[in-house]
Design a protein around this motif. Structure first.
Motif, PDB file in Angstrom:
ATOM      1  N   TYR A  79       0.889  -1.129  -0.063  1.00  0.00           N
ATOM      2  CA  TYR A  79      -0.119   0.018  -0.024  1.00  0.00           C
ATOM      3  C   TYR A  79       0.849   1.344   0.113  1.00  0.00           C
ATOM      4  O   TYR A  79       0.230   2.371  -0.331  1.00  0.00           O
ATOM      5  N   ARG A  80       2.141   1.133   0.489  1.00  0.00           N
ATOM      6  CA  ARG A  80       2.855   2.434   0.448  1.00  0.00           C
ATOM      7  C   ARG A  80       3.480   2.687  -0.964  1.00  0.00           C
ATOM      8  O   ARG A  80       3.827   4.073  -1.067  1.00  0.00           O
ATOM      9  N   SER A  81       3.365   1.865  -1.805  1.00  0.00           N
ATOM     10  CA  SER A  81       3.747   2.084  -3.039  1.00  0.00           C
ATOM     11  C   SER A  81       2.807   0.972  -3.999  1.00  0.00           C
ATOM     12  O   SER A  81       3.234  -0.091  -4.465  1.00  0.00           O
ATOM     13  N   CYS A  82       1.772   1.273  -4.104  1.00  0.00           N
ATOM     14  CA  CYS A  82       0.478   0.392  -4.254  1.00  0.00           C
ATOM     15  C   CYS A  82       0.754  -0.195  -5.755  1.00  0.00           C
ATOM     16  O   CYS A  82       0.825   0.327  -6.793  1.00  0.00           O
ATOM     17  N   THR A  83       0.892  -1.537  -5.801  1.00  0.00           N
ATOM     18  CA  THR A  83       1.058  -2.443  -7.013  1.00  0.00           C
ATOM     19  C   THR A  83       0.167  -3.974  -6.941  1.00  0.00           C
ATOM     20  O   THR A  83       0.542  -4.875  -7.235  1.00  0.00           O
ATOM     21  N   LEU A  84      -0.852  -3.623  -6.180  1.00  0.00           N
ATOM     22  CA  LEU A  84      -1.925  -4.572  -6.256  1.00  0.00           C
ATOM     23  C   LEU A  84      -2.457  -5.153  -7.495  1.00  0.00           C
ATOM     24  O   LEU A  84      -3.044  -6.378  -7.751  1.00  0.00           O
ATOM     25  N   CYS A  85      -2.664  -4.259  -8.697  1.00  0.00           N
ATOM     26  CA  CYS A  85      -3.223  -4.529  -9.866  1.00  0.00           C
ATOM     27  C   CYS A  85      -2.270  -4.021 -10.929  1.00  0.00           C
ATOM     28  O   CYS A  85      -1.390  -3.248 -10.745  1.00  0.00           O
ATOM     29  N   PRO A  86      -2.545  -4.494 -12.130  1.00  0.00           N
ATOM     30  CA  PRO A  86      -1.487  -4.180 -13.240  1.00  0.00           C
ATOM     31  C   PRO A  86      -1.470  -2.552 -13.638  1.00  0.00           C
ATOM     32  O   PRO A  86      -0.516  -2.150 -14.469  1.00  0.00           O
ATOM     33  N   LEU A  87      -2.277  -1.526 -13.117  1.00  0.00           N
ATOM     34  CA  LEU A  87      -2.415  -0.378 -13.440  1.00  0.00           C
ATOM     35  C   LEU A  87      -1.041   0.520 -12.730  1.00  0.00           C
ATOM     36  O   LEU A  87      -0.399   1.341 -13.222  1.00  0.00           O
ATOM     37  N   MET A  88      -0.545  -0.456 -11.629  1.00  0.00           N
ATOM     38  CA  MET A  88       0.599   0.039 -10.870  1.00  0.00           C
ATOM     39  C   MET A  88       0.697   1.506 -10.537  1.00  0.00           C
ATOM     40  O   MET A  88       1.877   2.397 -11.039  1.00  0.00           O
ATOM     41  N   CYS A  89      -0.266   2.060  -9.885  1.00  0.00           N
ATOM     42  CA  CYS A  89      -0.092   3.451  -9.660  1.00  0.00           C
ATOM     43  C   CYS A  89       0.819   3.772  -8.663  1.00  0.00           C
ATOM     44  O   CYS A  89       1.408   4.954  -8.567  1.00  0.00           O
ATOM     45  N   ARG A  90       1.412   3.152  -7.882  1.00  0.00           N
ATOM     46  CA  ARG A  90       2.376   3.454  -7.094  1.00  0.00           C
ATOM     47  C   ARG A  90       2.290   4.666  -5.977  1.00  0.00           C
ATOM     48  O   ARG A  90       3.182   5.109  -5.873  1.00  0.00           O
ATOM     49  N   ILE A  91       1.080   4.673  -5.804  1.00  0.00           N
ATOM     50  CA  ILE A  91       0.841   5.654  -4.514  1.00  0.00           C
ATOM     51  C   ILE A  91       0.879   5.141  -3.268  1.00  0.00           C
ATOM     52  O   ILE A  91       0.766   4.107  -3.223  1.00  0.00           O
ATOM     53  N   ASP A  92       0.960   6.080  -2.602  1.00  0.00           N
ATOM     54  CA  ASP A  92       1.195   5.805  -0.909  1.00  0.00           C
ATOM     55  C   ASP A  92      -0.442   5.831  -0.399  1.00  0.00           C
ATOM     56  O   ASP A  92      -0.704   6.854   0.276  1.00  0.00           O
ATOM     57  N   ARG A  93      -1.095   4.724  -0.423  1.00  0.00           N
ATOM     58  CA  ARG A  93      -2.354   4.679   0.112  1.00  0.00           C
ATOM     59  C   ARG A  93      -2.374   4.674   1.969  1.00  0.00           C
ATOM     60  O   ARG A  93      -3.352   5.354   2.354  1.00  0.00           O
ATOM     61  N   MET A  94      -1.321   4.284   2.451  1.00  0.00           N
ATOM     62  CA  MET A  94      -1.122   4.461   3.798  1.00  0.00           C
ATOM     63  C   MET A  94      -1.080   6.101   4.175  1.00  0.00           C
ATOM     64  O   MET A  94      -1.472   6.170   5.472  1.00  0.00           O
ATOM     65  N   ASN A  95      -0.654   6.918   3.507  1.00  0.00           N
ATOM     66  CA  ASN A  95      -0.682   8.207   3.682  1.00  0.00           C
ATOM     67  C   ASN A  95      -1.859   8.989   2.947  1.00  0.00           C
ATOM     68  O   ASN A  95      -1.606  10.295   2.584  1.00  0.00           O
ATOM     69  N   GLY A  96      -2.656   8.223   2.439  1.00  0.00           N
ATOM     70  CA  GLY A  96      -3.783   8.898   1.968  1.00  0.00           C
ATOM     71  C   GLY A  96      -4.038   9.413   0.512  1.00  0.00           C
ATOM     72  O   GLY A  96      -4.957  10.081   0.075  1.00  0.00           O
ATOM     73  N   GLU A  97      -2.947   9.018  -0.326  1.00  0.00           N
ATOM     74  CA  GLU A  97      -2.852   9.050  -1.583  1.00  0.00           C
ATOM     75  C   GLU A  97      -3.783   8.171  -2.252  1.00  0.00           C
ATOM     76  O   GLU A  97      -3.960   6.942  -1.819  1.00  0.00           O
TER      77      GLU A  97
END
Length: 340
Positions: A79-97
């Motif tokens: 979640y800190r650099s999200c790669t759960l799906c192939p879109l690979m957003c790499r955003i920090d979900r733990m910090n609200g992105e």
């Protein structure tokens, strides 16, 4: 694995994978270890879940971490650099992105209840519809929960466990996570499972547009995948679902899902998309997963953005329904359900 594992859990002959993960002891103090080492430990422990098991597993030792805890730690790191799906957003979900799915670290359920309108071996099922999704299908009937990710109630252990216990007393056979897309809500689901004391199997109703990392985390959690194989080619996947590289990703994940849990494949027939989508989907399933239950869904209803698409703005006609049924019946699939 077909339906064997799931049915064994429902009949009380086996324990759900997530329950066993909850009590399978892992190394203490793993939060300080590098991620690569955590994955090695995770994979070793997950592999052990698929060995012969006893009906009554020993209790986890007090104060010890479990495989479920390990999955939670790895998911937090993703979640800190999200790669759960192939879109690979790499955003920090733990910090609200937020990325394409619109989600931070929390998950919300915009609908829940004991439902009886799914496959016969699933019902009655306790379904939780989670907000957010990594796809944007024009015809999505859950679109409000996809675009309004704070809709409903926050999923936490304290409110999840009592709801499950009440539904279990009313006859729920399983806990059924739907979306939106549940995989992009994985962290909150795993954390909530820690508080649950009812060993019901987990049904994961998913688009399977997920990375290898996500599939590894779902291994040892999900007992039955109900997977949508929506599009038969990447052009339709992009034009209708808003994602690229769809077909190869879903095909790969269907094979993985069939090895780690029970599996049902759904295909919702879209008007005007029989030759381009249904035919290649059925052909691939016949060649690669012929023993898996295949659910042909003829109950397409236009919704959300489908009204602006001439081909998708209507229901199936009778000719299309008959053509779809004939295609599925002609290929020799072992287990076919037809609805709608």
């Amino acid at each position: 694995m077909s339906l064997g594992h799931y049915l064994a859990v429902v009949r009380g002959k086996q324990l759900p994978f997530w329950w066993r993960s909850k009590f399978l002891t892992a190394l203490n103090g793993f939060s300080s270890l590098p991620t690569e080492q955590l994955w090695q430990l995770h994979d070793e422990l997950t592999k052990s879940l698929h060995t012969k098991q006893r009906r009554n597993e020993p209790a986890q030792q007090a104060g010890r971490n479990s495989l479920l805890d390990l999955k939670i730690e790895l998911t937090r790191r993703i979640y800190r650099s999200c790669t759960l799906c192939p879109l690979m957003c790499r955003i920090d979900r733990m910090n609200g992105e937020v990325g394409r799915c619109g989600l931070k670290a929390d998950a919300h359920a915009f609908r829940e209840g004991l439902l009886v309108s799914e496959e016969p071996f699933i019902v009655p099922t306790y379904e939780l519809f989670l907000t957010g999704c990594n796809m944007r299908c024009k015809f999505c009937q859950a679109w409000e929960g996809v675009v309004r990710t704070n809709l409903g109630f926050k999923l936490t252990g304290s409110n999840f466990a009592p709801k499950v216990e009440r539904k279990a007393k009313r006859g729920a056979l399983n806990i059924h996570f739907v979306g939106g897309e549940p995989t992009v809500n994985l962290l909150a689901v795993l954390v909530s499972l820690k508080s649950l004391k009812v060993p019901l199997p987990i049904v994961w109703n998913t688009n399977l547009f997920a990375t290898d990392e996500a599939m590894k985390l779902l291994d040892g959690v999900v007992d039955l995948f109900v997977a949508d194989f929506k599009f038969g080619n990447d052009e339709c996947a992009w034009g209708i679902g808003g994602v690229r590289g769809y077909v190869a990703t879903v095909q790969s994940n269907l094979l993985k899902a069939s090895r780690i849990a029970s599996l049902v494949i759904r295909h919702l027939v879209m008007p005007g998309h029989i030759e381009c989508c249904l035919v290649p989907v059925v052909s691939w399933v016949t060649q690669n997963l012929p023993k898996v239950t295949f659910h042909l869904m003829l109950n397409y209803l236009p919704d959300w953005r489908a009204w602006s698409d001439k081909a998708l703005s209507r229901r199936l006609n009778e000719s299309e329904k008959q053509r779809a049924m004939a295609i599925v019946k002609s290929v020799g699939l072992k287990r076919v359900l037809i609805s709608g």
